[in-house]
Scaffold this motif. Structure first.
Motif, PDB file in Angstrom:
ATOM      1  N   GLU A 172       0.812  -1.218   0.000  1.00  0.00           N
ATOM      2  CA  GLU A 172       0.000   0.000   0.000  1.00  0.00           C
ATOM      3  C   GLU A 172       0.844   1.266   0.000  1.00  0.00           C
ATOM      4  O   GLU A 172       0.611   2.173  -0.788  1.00  0.00           O
ATOM      5  N   ASP A 173       1.868   1.316   0.886  1.00  0.00           N
ATOM      6  CA  ASP A 173       2.642   2.564   0.928  1.00  0.00           C
ATOM      7  C   ASP A 173       3.825   2.574  -0.041  1.00  0.00           C
ATOM      8  O   ASP A 173       4.738   3.365   0.094  1.00  0.00           O
ATOM      9  N   HIS A 174       3.823   1.667  -0.990  1.00  0.00           N
ATOM     10  CA  HIS A 174       4.808   1.717  -2.076  1.00  0.00           C
ATOM     11  C   HIS A 174       4.087   1.770  -3.411  1.00  0.00           C
ATOM     12  O   HIS A 174       4.087   0.814  -4.161  1.00  0.00           O
ATOM     13  N   PRO A 175       3.414   2.894  -3.675  1.00  0.00           N
ATOM     14  CA  PRO A 175       2.626   2.948  -4.922  1.00  0.00           C
ATOM     15  C   PRO A 175       3.534   2.859  -6.147  1.00  0.00           C
ATOM     16  O   PRO A 175       4.661   3.338  -6.124  1.00  0.00           O
ATOM     17  N   LEU A 176       3.021   2.215  -7.160  1.00  0.00           N
ATOM     18  CA  LEU A 176       3.796   2.032  -8.396  1.00  0.00           C
ATOM     19  C   LEU A 176       3.243   2.948  -9.463  1.00  0.00           C
ATOM     20  O   LEU A 176       2.087   3.360  -9.401  1.00  0.00           O
ATOM     21  N   PRO A 177       4.074   3.318 -10.440  1.00  0.00           N
ATOM     22  CA  PRO A 177       3.525   4.082 -11.563  1.00  0.00           C
ATOM     23  C   PRO A 177       2.404   3.285 -12.237  1.00  0.00           C
ATOM     24  O   PRO A 177       2.373   2.066 -12.134  1.00  0.00           O
ATOM     25  N   PRO A 178       1.492   3.980 -12.893  1.00  0.00           N
ATOM     26  CA  PRO A 178       0.359   3.278 -13.504  1.00  0.00           C
ATOM     27  C   PRO A 178       0.833   2.180 -14.453  1.00  0.00           C
ATOM     28  O   PRO A 178       1.811   2.367 -15.167  1.00  0.00           O
ATOM     29  N   ASP A 179       0.167   1.066 -14.441  1.00  0.00           N
ATOM     30  CA  ASP A 179       0.450  -0.079 -15.315  1.00  0.00           C
ATOM     31  C   ASP A 179       1.754  -0.786 -14.991  1.00  0.00           C
ATOM     32  O   ASP A 179       2.144  -1.706 -15.685  1.00  0.00           O
ATOM     33  N   ALA A 180       2.490  -0.330 -13.973  1.00  0.00           N
ATOM     34  CA  ALA A 180       3.704  -1.061 -13.597  1.00  0.00           C
ATOM     35  C   ALA A 180       3.289  -2.321 -12.848  1.00  0.00           C
ATOM     36  O   ALA A 180       2.250  -2.358 -12.195  1.00  0.00           O
ATOM     37  N   LEU A 181       4.132  -3.330 -12.993  1.00  0.00           N
ATOM     38  CA  LEU A 181       3.786  -4.618 -12.394  1.00  0.00           C
ATOM     39  C   LEU A 181       4.477  -4.744 -11.042  1.00  0.00           C
ATOM     40  O   LEU A 181       5.679  -4.549 -10.944  1.00  0.00           O
ATOM     41  N   PRO A 182       3.726  -5.052  -9.985  1.00  0.00           N
ATOM     42  CA  PRO A 182       4.371  -5.209  -8.684  1.00  0.00           C
ATOM     43  C   PRO A 182       5.273  -6.444  -8.657  1.00  0.00           C
ATOM     44  O   PRO A 182       5.170  -7.316  -9.513  1.00  0.00           O
TER      45      PRO A 182
END
Lengths: 916, 120
Positions: free
Chosen positions: A623-633
């Motif tokens: 949750e507190d490590h948001p990724l750029p849109p469409d990036a894969l976790p």
């Protein structure tokens, strides 16, 4: 107009003249002028055509080396042939050459029988060398060289993908990719796929037996056709049977057919019930059929559904048959060309942006390579080690031959003087070698036949694939023959070359007095010993490195306490237990009853037993490590566990608590993470209370506990960051509650609880099979068994090498002392103290050993590089290991010189001087 | 005829040897000339190096298929140091036998190709 000027005698021509000495003298005398002329002509032509000098030099040298060798071999044969005609020593049997050859061999055998200790030692050493090398080669042959047992196996390829997802470097096939490639790929005559899945067997031909867990594979309907193996009985699957809604059918393995139907041909059309589905038996595969990688007993068609097939779940192994004009490279290009269209046809399952980010690329590997994998380097290294031992053994036998040659020198010299000539001596030597090699070879092959089962045994411990293919076949026999021939040649070559250099006068003189030719022979023997030491050093250094790496590996803490934990696997049927709460209910009742067993401390359920092939991973959103849109976790390992898991396994709880109990139907959003996971995302800060989710969407799970790291995949890989999910997570309707689980039971001592557990499971539900019963500690030791067995084999090989080296050194020293008796006697008479005389001998030993060590270190630095892939936390040039190896070899030299040195000091001068 | 069959046994396995004899059928030659002519006559497929040539010559000398020539070609083209070789009558018979054998083989193969099932 031809240019007849003679070019100046340049360096190239001078070298050529020297190299001409490689030809046998007779040939050289006849043709050297012509050869030099031709050399000049060719050089002139080469310069006219502007042929590069290096090309010309290569052509000339290549021609010279090969032709000189060939001419030497044929001149040796012609000498033998002539001897048969001119040498009247043997009675001519019938005038026929064959009979004469036999007589020669018989005479050689008789001579050898008169020297039994020499003969027995030589035959034994040869047989041991041939046997061991052949046994290891049989494994190499069966695993690496023998073609796969399918039609035209060279055209079969494994189809996988590379993928750029954190934690997952490669992926197999998904339902969608299989359907898509089958439709669009042009480079293949067929593409099939399968998935291994064990099934619960409930009814066989209407008969209910005890529930049985059977290895099975779900396959595309064309798979057997792709492999090119027709069924023994009935038919294989038809096109369309691998679609959802097709009539359920099944094919049997030969073993299953024999076990359950006693091989009755009426089996076709009968039915079995597996995983709650009744299936009609349509075919039986032949006994010789080997499935790639696994050994299923049943094959069912995959239920593929083009309408819902997902592109992103790579759960199927793909296999293809190349068209005759395709190569792996062109096939890969072909798949690469069509792959971008995959999502257009099968949009379900994975968002396009994520697909693009994963950079999925097809990979085409020859099937054999993909099955054998990284075992090949290991096997070649073992074969190389055995080969080195063989070489050292050969050097020893060659030394024996030299001694024997010396003993018979007088006889040979006299024969030579009487006109038998070189030919007679050569023929004698060769026929003796031939008899010895034949005996050694026959016994060696017998050793090998015994050794093959032994070799297959250790290969099994190293989890080497394809062991069923290991046996003594024509190629193995041919190999044994070649080993025999080469070692005989090595063994007899040196004495043979020596034998040609003995002028009769010198021998006769020498037999009266001490020695110059004797000293020359001693030099040859010393050179052999130096070679032995050098070879032994390579082996000892290699096994030393592996042993050191292995002890490091043993010191790796797995992260849990494997002692006194019993593992039992069970599998619930999804038809009887369709949802999470029902499964959890079963597990709760099972655990209650198991805990009540006498001697049981703790019991728990998990879907991943560490250090086994179990495996689950999932993308984890933090949750507190948001990724750029469409990036894969990033991808992380997930283990679904009962709350008692950490206590039972002895995994320390570092902060917080374990999951809440799911057994009262409470769904939970608790998650426990490993220390590595916590430090990856929140280094230096607490992870408790943070939110993560094991998916792209859905509810957040709260971290309630942090536990110690565990090596899940392998001890030689770093401890993984893992997340532990509850048995009954609240993010779905319990569909994530596993049905294939392991029951882990910690007991008081190491008592066997397998039977009571089996009874409890059977009482709860007789249709639930138990399998895979073993102790957790045996799993831990099995995980390092490949390393252990490799180390063991190399230690055996290097011990043999050391012993053989020591024996060789001892032989040379002892013989040297006996040659120098007179000299030693004189020294003692002149007042040399015994210690000085001993030191003289030991110094010689250390000198030889040092020479061997210096040469050996050079080889070892090159050879141990080959080991680098097998080493854990040890450099292939580890100075400590190499240093210890050198000291060990020097110690061996000291030991080998001990007895000869004492004997030298004990020489009685009066005796020694009188004996001349 | 045993002598002939022995000779063709020697030839059967070496195309190189065959070409050496072919070259020598055209007259006496020294080693380098044999190498050059064999290459030309075979359309480049027989490229002999010196060592290979003299080994074959040695064997053919031993087998009596060629001999060292005592006669020399025209004086102006002669080079004192070179040795010349020529075919013996046995060598002639051997090459004739070999040619017969190959002709028979070729005829058999052609016939089989004509009669056999069409390939395309």
């Amino acid at each position: 107009m031809a240019d007849f000027r003679v070019p100046p005698l340049n360096a190239g021509e001078r070298l050529y003249r020297v190299l001409l000495h490689l030809y046998p003298p007779r040939f050289r005398r006849a043709f050297d002028r012509d050869l030099i002329e031709a050399f000049r002509d060719q050089r002139r032509e080469a310069s006219e055509h502007r042929t590069p000098q290096i090309v010309f030099a290569f052509m000339v040298v290549h021609d010279l080396l090969t032709q000189a060798l060939a001419e030497r071999v044929s001149s040796m044969w012609s000498i033998l042939r002539k001897r048969r005609i001119t040498d009247g020593e043997e009675p001519l049997m019938s005038g026929s050459q064959r009979a004469m050859r036999l007589a020669e061999l018989r005479y050689a055998a008789r001579r050898l029988l008169r020297a039994p200790s020499f003969t027995v030692t030589t035959v034994f050493v040869l047989a041991l060398g041939v046997g061991a090398t052949t046994a290891v080669f049989s494994v190499v042959n069966g695993v690496l060289l023998r073609p796969l047992p399918y039609a035209d196996p060279g055209r079969l390829v494994a189809l996988t993908h590379t993928i750029e997802l954190s934690g997952v470097p490669e992926a197999d096939q998904s339902e969608a990719s299989v359907l898509f490639y089958q439709e669009h790929a042009k480079a293949f005559t067929g593409i099939g796929a399968w998935r291994d899945q064990a099934v619960n067997l409930e009814l066989v031909d209407g008969q209910a037996g005890a529930a049985e867990r059977v290895e099975a594979a779900a396959v595309t309907s064309n798979l057997f056709e792709v492999l090119g193996i027709p069924p023994l009985l009935g038919r294989d699957f038809r096109a369309g049977e691998d679609r959802v809604g097709a009539a359920p059918v099944v094919m049997l393995s030969y073993g299953f057919w024999q076990r359950h139907f006693s091989g009755a041909r009426s089996v076709l059309g009968k039915r079995i019930v597996a995983n709650g589905i009744s299936r009609e038996i349509v075919g039986v595969m032949p006994q010789s059929f080997v499935f790639p990688r696994s050994a299923p007993e049943l094959w069912t068609p995959l239920p593929l559904d083009p309408a819902t097939a997902s592109a992103g779940s790579f759960n199927y192994r793909g296999i293809g048959r190349l068209r005759s004009d395709a190569t792996t490279a062109s096939a890969r290009a072909d798949l690469d060309r069509v792959l971008p269209g995959l999502l257009d046809e099968f949009p379900g399952g994975i968002p396009r942006a994520m697909w693009d980010q994963a950079h999925v690329r097809p990979v085409v590997t020859p099937l054999l390579d993909s099955i054998v994998g990284n075992v090949s380097s290991l096997l070649w290294i073992l074969l190389g080690s055995v080969g080195l031992v063989l070489l050292i053994a050969c050097a020893n036998v060659a030394n024996l031959f030299l001694v024997r040659g010396e003993a018979r020198q007088l006889e040979l010299a006299v024969r030579g003087a009487l006109g038998s000539g070189i030919a007679g001596i050569v023929a004698q030597c060769l026929s003796e070698s031939l008899v010895l090699a034949a005996a050694g070879g026959v016994i060696g092959v017998l050793f090998a036949v015994v050794g093959v089962s032994w070799a297959a045994g250790w290969a099994d411990k190293m989890s080497v694939p394809r062991l069923e293919q290991v046996s003594v076949d024509g190629r193995v026999l041919a190999f044994a023959l070649a080993v025999c021939a080469v070692s005989t040649l090595l063994v007899s070559l040196i004495p043979l070359l020596r034998a040609r250099r003995v002028p009769i006068a010198m021998v006769l003189r020498e037999s009266g007095r001490g020695s110059t030719a004797g000293a020359e022979r001693q030099r040859t023997r010393s050179a052999l010993v130096v070679a032995q030491v050098a070879l032994a050093l390579v082996l000892v250094a290699g096994s030393g490195l592996l042993a050191r790496s292995f002890t490091r590996l043993r010191n790796v803490q797995p992260g849990f306490d494997g002692r006194n934990v019993a593992v039992t696997r069970l599998a619930l049927s999804t038809t009887t237990y369709p949802s999470g709460p029902e499964r959890v209910l079963f597990y709760g009742r099972l655990l209650d009853q198991v805990r009540a067993l006498p001697g049981v401390h703790e019991a728990t359920i998990s879907d991943w037993v560490p250090l086994t092939t179990d495996h689950n991973d999932v993308v984890v959103t933090v949750e507190d490590h948001p990724l750029p849109p469409d990036a894969l976790p990033a991808d992380h390992y997930t283990v679904t566990v009962d709350p008692n898991y950490f206590k039972t396994m002895g995994i320390p709880l570092l902060a917080g608590r374990a999951h809440e109990s799911p057994y009262r139907g409470r769904r939970s959003l608790d998650v426990v993470v490993s220390k590595a996971f916590a430090e990856r995302y929140w280094p230096g800060k607490g992870a408790l209370g943070k939110n993560i989710r094991p998916a792209l969407t859905g509810p957040w799970f709260a971290i309630v506990g942090v536990v110690g790291n565990v090596h899940y995949e392998a001890l030689n890989k770093p401890a993984e960051d893992a997340i532990y999910l509850p048995l009954l997570p609240a993010d779905s309707d319990g569909a994530y509650t596993p049905t294939f689980v392991a029951l882990l039971v910690r007991t008081e001592g190491s008592q066997d609880v397998a039977l009571p557990i089996r009874n409890i499971v059977h009482a709860l539900d007789p249709a639930v099979p138990t399998y895979g019963e073993q102790s957790l500690s045996s799993i831990v030791s099995a995980s390092s068994s490949r390393a252990r067995v490799t180390v063991l084999l190399l230690v055996i090989a290097s011990t043999l090498a050391l012993i053989l080296g020591a024996v060789g050194l001892y032989g040379v020293l002892a013989y040297g002392v006996s040659l120098r008796q007179r000299e030693i006697g004189v020294r003692i008479v002149l007042g040399a103290p015994p210690a000085q005389v001993s030191w003289m001998v030991s110094r010689q030993a250390l000198g030889l050993a040092l020479a061997g060590i210096v040469i050996g270190i050079g080889f070892a630095l090159g050879a141990t590089r080959l080991l680098s892939g097998l080493l854990y936390d040890v450099s292939p040039t580890d100075p400590l290991t190499l240093g210890a190896t050198c000291i060990g070899l020097l110690a061996m030299a000291g030991l080998a010189s001990w007895i000869p040195a004492r004997r030298a000091a004990a020489v009685d001068p009066a005796e020694a001087l009188r004996s001349t | 005829m045993p002598e002939n069959s022995a000779a063709s046994d020697i030839l059967r396995f070496r195309q190189d040897a065959f070409y050496i004899l072919l070259v020598l059928l055209h007259g006496e030659r020294h080693g380098y000339a044999i190498m050059r002519e064999a290459r030309e006559r075979s359309g480049g497929s027989v490229v002999l190096q010196a060592g290979a040539l003299y080994r074959l010559l040695r064997r053919m000398l031993d087998d009596g298929l060629v001999v060292e020539s005592q006669r020399r070609p025209a004086a102006d083209a002669d080079d004192e140091r070179r040795r010349y070789y020529r075919v013996t009558p046995l060598g002639r018979r051997a090459i004739a036998a070999e040619a017969e054998r190959m002709a028979a083989l070729a005829a058999a193969a052609r016939a089989a190709l004509r009669e056999g099932p069409a390939l395309a």
